[in-house]
Design a protein around this motif. Structure first.
Motif, short mmCIF file in Angstrom:
data_model
loop_
_atom_site.label_atom_id
_atom_site.label_comp_id
_atom_site.label_asym_id
_atom_site.label_seq_id
_atom_site.Cartn_x
_atom_site.Cartn_y
_atom_site.Cartn_z
N LEU A 26 11.96 -8.78 -15.52
CA LEU A 26 10.93 -9.26 -14.60
C LEU A 26 9.61 -9.57 -15.32
O LEU A 26 8.90 -10.49 -14.93
N ARG A 29 9.69 -13.00 -16.46
CA ARG A 29 9.50 -13.93 -15.34
C ARG A 29 8.05 -13.93 -14.89
O ARG A 29 7.52 -14.97 -14.50
N VAL A 73 6.72 -10.37 -8.05
CA VAL A 73 7.36 -9.89 -9.28
C VAL A 73 6.59 -8.71 -9.85
O VAL A 73 7.19 -7.69 -10.23
N THR A 139 16.23 -6.86 -6.86
CA THR A 139 15.57 -7.77 -7.80
C THR A 139 16.30 -9.10 -7.85
O THR A 139 15.68 -10.16 -7.86
#
Length: 194
Positions: A26, A29, A73, A139
């Protein structure tokens, strides 16, 4: 992440190791989405030409949606027991892609370059979704939801680059500058043919 860096807690049913692994995915991202939001705003400010207002106004809702993805996120990383990092220095240090390379330019050039940006972001987001599918369904669901919006925005961009026969003016380009040149060249040819 070294053992001493494991979170003290994570979500129920995940081990600290799995929580740390998902948070690391994450974090990548988060960096990419922060970069995308800044790139979109840069385009919003620097786009010029006959289709200025259409592109200028198309970009702002994308910025807002990507900023919401950034927040989601970062909050998921924190929920997993890891501190999200959203500083500019960390983003620049950790990114594996080059900075957006187009300054003040025509709508066609920016949309050609943005096509390449979205290809990179979506491809990496799909990999992250696949990598989290077995580890953490929450997620994975978050990332899949983002993909829906990112792919929609990409379609909006590509609609400006597509011929009536379905060919993309950026086909074959592999860099932002190549895509910008290809899109601009196709627009000049179409304008000359009128």
């Amino acid at each position: 992440m070294a053992r001493k860096d494991l979170p003290k807690y994570t979500v129920p049913s995940l081990t600290p190791q799995d929580g740390a692994a998902v948070a690391a995915i994450l974090q990548e991202r988060l960096d990419a989405l922060n970069d995308l939001a800044l790139t979109l705003k840069h385009i919003h400010w620097n786009v010029v030409g006959p289709h200025f207002i259409a592109v200028h106004e198309m970009i702002d809702p994308q910025v807002d949606a990507v900023r919401a993805m950034v927040d989601a996120v970062a909050e998921r990383i924190a929920t997993l027991g890891v501190a999200p990092v959203g500083t500019p220095g960390a983003l620049v240090k950790n990114r594996t892609w080059d900075d957006y390379s187009i300054g003040r330019a025509s709508t066609t050039e920016h949309l050609g370059a943005l096509d390449e940006v979205y290809v990179g972001v979506i491809t990496a987001h799909r990999k992250a979704a696949a990598d989290t599918e077995e580890l953490d369904t929450v997620t994975n669901d978050l990332l899949v939801g983002h993909l829906h919006e990112l792919e929609l925005f990409h379609w909006f961009v590509r609609a400006h680059l597509e011929s009536s026969g379905g060919a993309l003016s950026t086909a074959g380009a592999s860099t932002e500058k190549e895509a910008a040149r290809a899109a601009s060249g196709a627009a000049r040819k179409a304008s000359a043919a009128r």
